[in-house]
Design a protein around this motif. Sequence first.
Motif, PDB file in Angstrom:
ATOM      1  N   GLY A 124       0.811  -1.212   0.000  1.00  0.00           N
ATOM      2  CA  GLY A 124       0.000   0.000   0.000  1.00  0.00           C
ATOM      3  C   GLY A 124       0.842   1.259   0.000  1.00  0.00           C
ATOM      4  O   GLY A 124       0.414   2.301  -0.533  1.00  0.00           O
ATOM      5  N   LEU A 125       2.038   1.183   0.568  1.00  0.00           N
ATOM      6  CA  LEU A 125       2.930   2.335   0.557  1.00  0.00           C
ATOM      7  C   LEU A 125       3.394   2.646  -0.867  1.00  0.00           C
ATOM      8  O   LEU A 125       3.474   3.809  -1.267  1.00  0.00           O
ATOM      9  N   ALA A 126       3.706   1.601  -1.638  1.00  0.00           N
ATOM     10  CA  ALA A 126       4.116   1.811  -3.029  1.00  0.00           C
ATOM     11  C   ALA A 126       2.970   2.399  -3.846  1.00  0.00           C
ATOM     12  O   ALA A 126       3.166   3.307  -4.663  1.00  0.00           O
ATOM     13  N   LEU A 127       1.766   1.896  -3.625  1.00  0.00           N
ATOM     14  CA  LEU A 127       0.611   2.433  -4.339  1.00  0.00           C
ATOM     15  C   LEU A 127       0.367   3.888  -3.963  1.00  0.00           C
ATOM     16  O   LEU A 127      -0.016   4.711  -4.805  1.00  0.00           O
ATOM     17  N   GLY A 128       0.599   4.222  -2.706  1.00  0.00           N
ATOM     18  CA  GLY A 128       0.451   5.606  -2.262  1.00  0.00           C
ATOM     19  C   GLY A 128       1.462   6.526  -2.918  1.00  0.00           C
ATOM     20  O   GLY A 128       1.153   7.679  -3.255  1.00  0.00           O
ATOM     21  N   ILE A 129       2.679   6.025  -3.108  1.00  0.00           N
ATOM     22  CA  ILE A 129       3.722   6.822  -3.762  1.00  0.00           C
ATOM     23  C   ILE A 129       3.425   6.987  -5.250  1.00  0.00           C
ATOM     24  O   ILE A 129       3.699   8.032  -5.853  1.00  0.00           O
ATOM     25  N   ALA A 130       2.823   5.976  -5.851  1.00  0.00           N
ATOM     26  CA  ALA A 130       2.594   5.995  -7.299  1.00  0.00           C
ATOM     27  C   ALA A 130       1.462   6.924  -7.711  1.00  0.00           C
ATOM     28  O   ALA A 130       1.409   7.365  -8.867  1.00  0.00           O
ATOM     29  N   GLN A 131       0.539   7.246  -6.784  1.00  0.00           N
ATOM     30  CA  GLN A 131      -0.619   8.061  -7.157  1.00  0.00           C
ATOM     31  C   GLN A 131      -0.357   9.549  -6.905  1.00  0.00           C
ATOM     32  O   GLN A 131       0.522   9.918  -6.133  1.00  0.00           O
ATOM     33  N   ASP A 132      -1.133  10.401  -7.562  1.00  0.00           N
ATOM     34  CA  ASP A 132      -0.995  11.854  -7.413  1.00  0.00           C
ATOM     35  C   ASP A 132      -2.295  12.527  -6.961  1.00  0.00           C
ATOM     36  O   ASP A 132      -2.332  13.750  -6.828  1.00  0.00           O
ATOM     37  N   GLU A 133      -3.343  11.737  -6.739  1.00  0.00           N
ATOM     38  CA  GLU A 133      -4.636  12.328  -6.382  1.00  0.00           C
ATOM     39  C   GLU A 133      -4.642  12.892  -4.964  1.00  0.00           C
ATOM     40  O   GLU A 133      -5.284  13.910  -4.691  1.00  0.00           O
ATOM     41  N   ASP A 134      -3.936  12.229  -4.063  1.00  0.00           N
ATOM     42  CA  ASP A 134      -3.916  12.643  -2.652  1.00  0.00           C
ATOM     43  C   ASP A 134      -2.468  12.928  -2.261  1.00  0.00           C
ATOM     44  O   ASP A 134      -1.724  12.025  -1.887  1.00  0.00           O
ATOM     45  N   GLN A 135      -2.065  14.204  -2.353  1.00  0.00           N
ATOM     46  CA  GLN A 135      -0.668  14.557  -2.116  1.00  0.00           C
ATOM     47  C   GLN A 135      -0.265  14.324  -0.663  1.00  0.00           C
ATOM     48  O   GLN A 135       0.875  13.921  -0.390  1.00  0.00           O
ATOM     49  N   ASP A 136      -1.165  14.570   0.271  1.00  0.00           N
ATOM     50  CA  ASP A 136      -0.833  14.348   1.684  1.00  0.00           C
ATOM     51  C   ASP A 136      -0.528  12.884   1.945  1.00  0.00           C
ATOM     52  O   ASP A 136       0.415  12.552   2.679  1.00  0.00           O
ATOM     53  N   HIS A 137      -1.331  11.994   1.361  1.00  0.00           N
ATOM     54  CA  HIS A 137      -1.089  10.559   1.534  1.00  0.00           C
ATOM     55  C   HIS A 137       0.214  10.149   0.860  1.00  0.00           C
ATOM     56  O   HIS A 137       0.983   9.347   1.407  1.00  0.00           O
ATOM     57  N   LYS A 138       0.470  10.686  -0.305  1.00  0.00           N
ATOM     58  CA  LYS A 138       1.723  10.394  -1.018  1.00  0.00           C
ATOM     59  C   LYS A 138       2.914  10.813  -0.162  1.00  0.00           C
ATOM     60  O   LYS A 138       3.883  10.046   0.004  1.00  0.00           O
ATOM     61  N   ASN A 139       2.854  12.014   0.412  1.00  0.00           N
ATOM     62  CA  ASN A 139       3.949  12.505   1.255  1.00  0.00           C
ATOM     63  C   ASN A 139       4.156  11.611   2.476  1.00  0.00           C
ATOM     64  O   ASN A 139       5.297  11.333   2.878  1.00  0.00           O
ATOM     65  N   LEU A 140       3.045  11.166   3.066  1.00  0.00           N
ATOM     66  CA  LEU A 140       3.133  10.288   4.229  1.00  0.00           C
ATOM     67  C   LEU A 140       3.833   8.979   3.873  1.00  0.00           C
ATOM     68  O   LEU A 140       4.695   8.496   4.618  1.00  0.00           O
ATOM     69  N   CYS A 141       3.486   8.413   2.714  1.00  0.00           N
ATOM     70  CA  CYS A 141       4.103   7.151   2.283  1.00  0.00           C
ATOM     71  C   CYS A 141       5.597   7.326   2.015  1.00  0.00           C
ATOM     72  O   CYS A 141       6.416   6.485   2.395  1.00  0.00           O
TER      73      CYS A 141
END
Length: 345
Positions: A124-141
């Motif tokens: 799930g961390l990799a999927l969070g990094i791969a997406q751009d819809e939720d920048q806060d979640h991406k940053n957290l991952c």
Amino acid sequence: MTDDSIDAVHDDEIHAFVDELTKEIEENPPLNCQVTFNWSGNAELAQLVHQQLQIYSVLMRRRHPWMSFEALDSIVFHHDYQQALRDVSERAGRLCHATTENSGVGVAMVVHLDEKCVTVLDAGLALGIAQDEDQDHKNLCIDLVMHELCHVHDYGRKRTLLAHEFLKRKMEGLEWHTFTAAESAWCEYFANNYCTSGISSPDMHPKYVAEVVRDVASDVKSAIREYRSHHRLDEVGGLAQQKVRFLFQCFGYAAGRLVANGTNLEDVAPESLAALEAAGLEAVWHAVVEELQRLDGCRDSWTTFDELKPLMGLVIQTYAAFGMYFSIQEGNVWVDIPFTADTMP
């Protein structure tokens, strides 16, 4: 200069910076290990995540030029995190368990092997990094993965400096009940301090302390009340050790982030300070932060894990705050659990 020309200059600077990072990654990549993906994503997304890891690792290395990931054997993203830990347990020669608490569940771990280490992460961390819809979640991952890479450096540092003790230290006396909590506090402090960047949440971990303190105090005191009936000291002692270790992990997370940002708990998370005060742990918290900073200041000159003994003493004080008083008597470990108003059956 017009707004358009200013934007053009900024664009040129950004492109130059990207080119500079790309060249550095090509000539001196920070990560030289295998990265595997057992997940629902495709090869294109995997490549994107790999590139992101290289970029943020380079940026972290620029902030801390001494940072090294040479001890890293591989990085594993897995859709079944528990299964990934079982798989790497065979290589490590011991069972690896994810953190599972009411206040939090583990999704990443650096597993120590004989000479290297493996970073195991939930996919799930990799999927969070791969997406751009939720920048806060991406940053957290991204922040969490960089945190784990800081553990890799600390692993390499301890394996070099403390080869005679690292993963070999023989526990004696009270260390059976204090060492893992003290080392956990150090590890999380170091990782959360040095992974901190502009994308890191400044208050998530400090605010989390309030919830953890309340849960741990409740769980330990509940276990003591049950102990009054069953009298199984090993059972209450084992649970208390697990809970206090988790608490000290969270102390390390919060302290690392606060020190990195030059802030304090009073300003960032006053509710956490109130929870510590209610649990009788405010003085312990301040002493832990001070001791972690001392350890950090001399981290490259450690000669023994005895450096952690002041922290271990603070672990003993934490047990006492929950109603368990450890001591050495005639060479043996004793624990006194006196009756109190909140530990009566």
